[in-house]
Every structure is written in structure tokens, then in C-alpha cells.
Design a protein around this motif. Structure first.
Motif, PDB file in Angstrom:
ATOM      1  N   LYS A  72       0.812  -1.216   0.000  1.00  0.00           N
ATOM      2  CA  LYS A  72       0.000   0.000   0.000  1.00  0.00           C
ATOM      3  C   LYS A  72       0.847   1.268   0.000  1.00  0.00           C
ATOM      4  N   ALA A  73       2.160   1.131   0.074  1.00  0.00           N
ATOM      5  CA  ALA A  73       3.043   2.268   0.313  1.00  0.00           C
ATOM      6  C   ALA A  73       2.967   3.338  -0.772  1.00  0.00           C
ATOM      7  N   SER A  74       2.668   2.963  -1.986  1.00  0.00           N
ATOM      8  CA  SER A  74       2.611   3.949  -3.067  1.00  0.00           C
ATOM      9  C   SER A  74       1.516   4.990  -2.830  1.00  0.00           C
ATOM     10  N   MET A  75       0.569   4.663  -1.935  1.00  0.00           N
ATOM     11  CA  MET A  75      -0.538   5.575  -1.630  1.00  0.00           C
ATOM     12  C   MET A  75      -0.308   6.345  -0.334  1.00  0.00           C
ATOM     13  N   VAL A  76       0.792   6.045   0.362  1.00  0.00           N
ATOM     14  CA  VAL A  76       1.026   6.603   1.689  1.00  0.00           C
ATOM     15  C   VAL A  76       2.118   7.673   1.644  1.00  0.00           C
ATOM     16  N   ARG A  77       1.758   8.889   2.066  1.00  0.00           N
ATOM     17  CA  ARG A  77       2.705  10.007   2.055  1.00  0.00           C
ATOM     18  C   ARG A  77       3.082  10.472   3.457  1.00  0.00           C
ATOM     19  N   SER A  78       2.376   9.960   4.483  1.00  0.00           N
ATOM     20  CA  SER A  78       2.665  10.428   5.839  1.00  0.00           C
ATOM     21  C   SER A  78       2.308   9.351   6.853  1.00  0.00           C
ATOM     22  N   TYR A  79       3.024   9.376   7.991  1.00  0.00           N
ATOM     23  CA  TYR A  79       2.871   8.336   9.014  1.00  0.00           C
ATOM     24  C   TYR A  79       2.987   8.946  10.400  1.00  0.00           C
ATOM     25  N   LEU A  80       2.056   8.578  11.288  1.00  0.00           N
ATOM     26  CA  LEU A  80       2.076   9.007  12.687  1.00  0.00           C
ATOM     27  C   LEU A  80       2.034   7.781  13.578  1.00  0.00           C
ATOM     28  N   GLU A  81       2.928   7.733  14.578  1.00  0.00           N
ATOM     29  CA  GLU A  81       2.907   6.641  15.547  1.00  0.00           C
ATOM     30  C   GLU A  81       2.694   7.215  16.945  1.00  0.00           C
ATOM     31  N   ILE A  82       1.674   6.720  17.631  1.00  0.00           N
ATOM     32  CA  ILE A  82       1.363   7.137  18.992  1.00  0.00           C
ATOM     33  C   ILE A  82       1.892   6.063  19.940  1.00  0.00           C
ATOM     34  N   GLY A  83       2.979   6.374  20.639  1.00  0.00           N
ATOM     35  CA  GLY A  83       3.618   5.393  21.517  1.00  0.00           C
ATOM     36  C   GLY A  83       4.765   4.725  20.805  1.00  0.00           C
ATOM     37  N   ALA A  84       5.953   5.319  20.852  1.00  0.00           N
ATOM     38  CA  ALA A  84       7.074   4.841  20.037  1.00  0.00           C
ATOM     39  C   ALA A  84       8.059   3.948  20.793  1.00  0.00           C
ATOM     40  N   ARG A  85       8.070   4.009  22.132  1.00  0.00           N
ATOM     41  CA  ARG A  85       8.990   3.233  22.962  1.00  0.00           C
ATOM     42  C   ARG A  85      10.440   3.436  22.491  1.00  0.00           C
ATOM     43  N   HIS A  86      11.126   2.390  22.061  1.00  0.00           N
ATOM     44  CA  HIS A  86      12.514   2.521  21.615  1.00  0.00           C
ATOM     45  C   HIS A  86      12.630   3.035  20.186  1.00  0.00           C
ATOM     46  N   GLY A  87      11.547   2.992  19.436  1.00  0.00           N
ATOM     47  CA  GLY A  87      11.541   3.563  18.093  1.00  0.00           C
ATOM     48  C   GLY A  87      11.711   2.580  16.953  1.00  0.00           C
ATOM     49  N   GLY A  88      11.922   1.295  17.260  1.00  0.00           N
ATOM     50  CA  GLY A  88      12.174   0.328  16.192  1.00  0.00           C
ATOM     51  C   GLY A  88      11.006   0.119  15.259  1.00  0.00           C
ATOM     52  N   THR A  89       9.810  -0.057  15.813  1.00  0.00           N
ATOM     53  CA  THR A  89       8.624  -0.253  14.983  1.00  0.00           C
ATOM     54  C   THR A  89       8.375   0.969  14.114  1.00  0.00           C
TER      55      THR A  89
END
Length: 228
Positions: A72-89
Motif C-alpha cells: 500500500k506504500a505507493s498511496m502513503v505520504r505520511s505516518y504518525l505513531e502514537i507510543g514509540a517506545r525505543h523507536g524500532g517499529t
């Protein structure tokens, strides 16, 4: 340094290969797993630091999810993560979206804790996601993908979901099948019923027989009508 190494590794792979589960199973091991709450983890995740990303995800769940996200990435221009912990995900998802889509422009992590070293190259906000300040900050901002993994209480996950459901095309929930987070599981069931007319749903919840119990789990809600 880990960010650049991740980018270099992803650059060696074709867009097509990033849509294959078996490729992601190997990549996740290379990037490295988190070993907190070891009793909830299979042996294949323990003592596997890799590049030090400390990804807190079951490969049997996250590999198929990442293969799906890459498709689906070709349609995705932005990403938000709520709760990042160490940041790997966060790092894995943001850099995969960037690798596949040259039009990817923004990745934001939000958490209560100090900025993890992995995320120094990304936009990072320290917010109490349980308070109105977070909802006010989201405001009229739109993110194609929102990953909800912050406050795991019922009111917490409900609040984060409500604040972002109208501001994204893909809403992802973590810990939907975890014995440790029954209130997240409860809300996920309710969320599917509430938004059945406007969203399609996927679940990545496979478990390891060697682990006593059910843990983690990824639930995805996708708008039936994509907002450009």
C-alpha cells in the motif's frame, strides 16, 4: 547510525520483494528485537540484538503486516505513531514507506518519554496522549497511516482512536490480541462494529505455541473510500 544502516539495507531490496513475508521475517531478525517481558516472547526473539532497533513485535504477525503495508506504500505520504517506545517499529515502517514511495514526506512519533536515540532524525513530540492537548495538536492534520500504541487503557486507546480516525486513511492498533492488554482487545472489537460501514478490517494475530498465552497482535482499519 542504525537509521542509515536500515536505509542502506532496504535500498538493496526491490519493491516487489518488500511485499513478501519471508523477506520480512529475515529483515526483522537482522534489525533486532526487543527482549523486555521475555516470558511473552518466543526463543527466536531472545538474544537477537541485530542492528539494535529493539522491535517489539512478533515476526509471525509483523512480517505479514509489513508485507501488506509495503503493498500500500505507493498511496502513503505520511505516518504518525502514537507510543514509540525505543523507536524500532516506527523506524521500520517510516523507512519502508520512504523506500517504496518517493512522495513520502512526513513521519511523526508521539510519546510521553524522552526522544529515543533511534528517532533523532525524525519529527518527535512529547505529549500526554490522554489529555486534550494531544487531540488539539492533531487538529486538522491528516496522516495516511496512524499506528495507535500509546495508552493501553480502554479510555486511552479509545481517545487516541477517536482523535485520529477522521484524520487518516489507515488506522493500525497494536496489542489487539494480548492477554496483557484486555482493554485494547475490548476496544478493537467495538471499533470494528462502530466503523463497519466506512472501513475494512484486517488482523495479524498469529501466536507461537512455545509461548504460554496470547500476546501482541496488529489490527488494521482501512477506509473504504480513500481520502486524497
Amino acid at each position: 547510525m542504525s537509521v542509515e544502516l536500515v536505509r542502506q539495507r532496504l535500498a538493496t531490496l526491490s519493491e516487489e520483494s518488500l511485499q513478501r513475508v519471508e523477506v520480512w521475517e529475515k529483515l526483522l531478525a537482522e534489525f533486532g528485537f526487543n527482549d523486555e517481558n521475555a516470558e511473552e516472547l518466543p526463543a527466536l526473539m531472545l538474544n537477537r540484538p541485530g542492528l539494535g532497533l529493539r522491535i517489539w513485535q512478533y515476526p509471525c504477525q509483523f512480517a505479514p503486516y509489513m508485507a501488506w503495508l509495503a503493498s500500500k506504500a505507493s498511496m502513503v505520504r505520511s505516518y504518525l505513531e502514537i507510543g514509540a517506545r525505543h523507536g524500532g517499529t516506527f523506524l521500520v515502517q517510516a523507512e519502508t514507506l520512504r523506500r517504496v514511495n518517493p512522495g513520502f514526506v512526513r513521519a511523526v512519533a508521539v510519546d510521553l518519554i524522552d526522544q529515543p536515540p533511534l528517532l533523532t532524525e525524525f519529527e518527535y513530540r512529547q505529549e500526554d496522549t490522554r489529555l486534550d492537548s494531544f487531540k488539539a495538536w492533531v487538529g486538522d492534520q491528516f496522516f495516511d497511516v496512524v499506528f495507535v500504541d500509546g495508552d493501553h487503557s480502554y479510555e486511552g486507546v479509545k481517545g487516541d482512536a477517536k482523535a485520529t480516525v477522521g484524520r487518516c486513511n489507515i488506522q493500525v492498533f497494536h496489542d489487539i490480541s494480548s492477554d496483557s492488554c484486555p482493554q485494547v482487545r475490548q476496544y478493537w472489537v467495538e471499533h470494528q462494529k462502530k466503523y463497519a460501514k466506512t472501513h475494512d478490517f484486517l488482523e495479524f494475530v498469529e501466536q507461537y505455541e512455545s509461548v504460554n498465552g496470547s500476546f501482541l497482535g496488529v489490527g488494521v482499519a482501512v477506509r473504504k473510500v480513500w481520502v486524497e
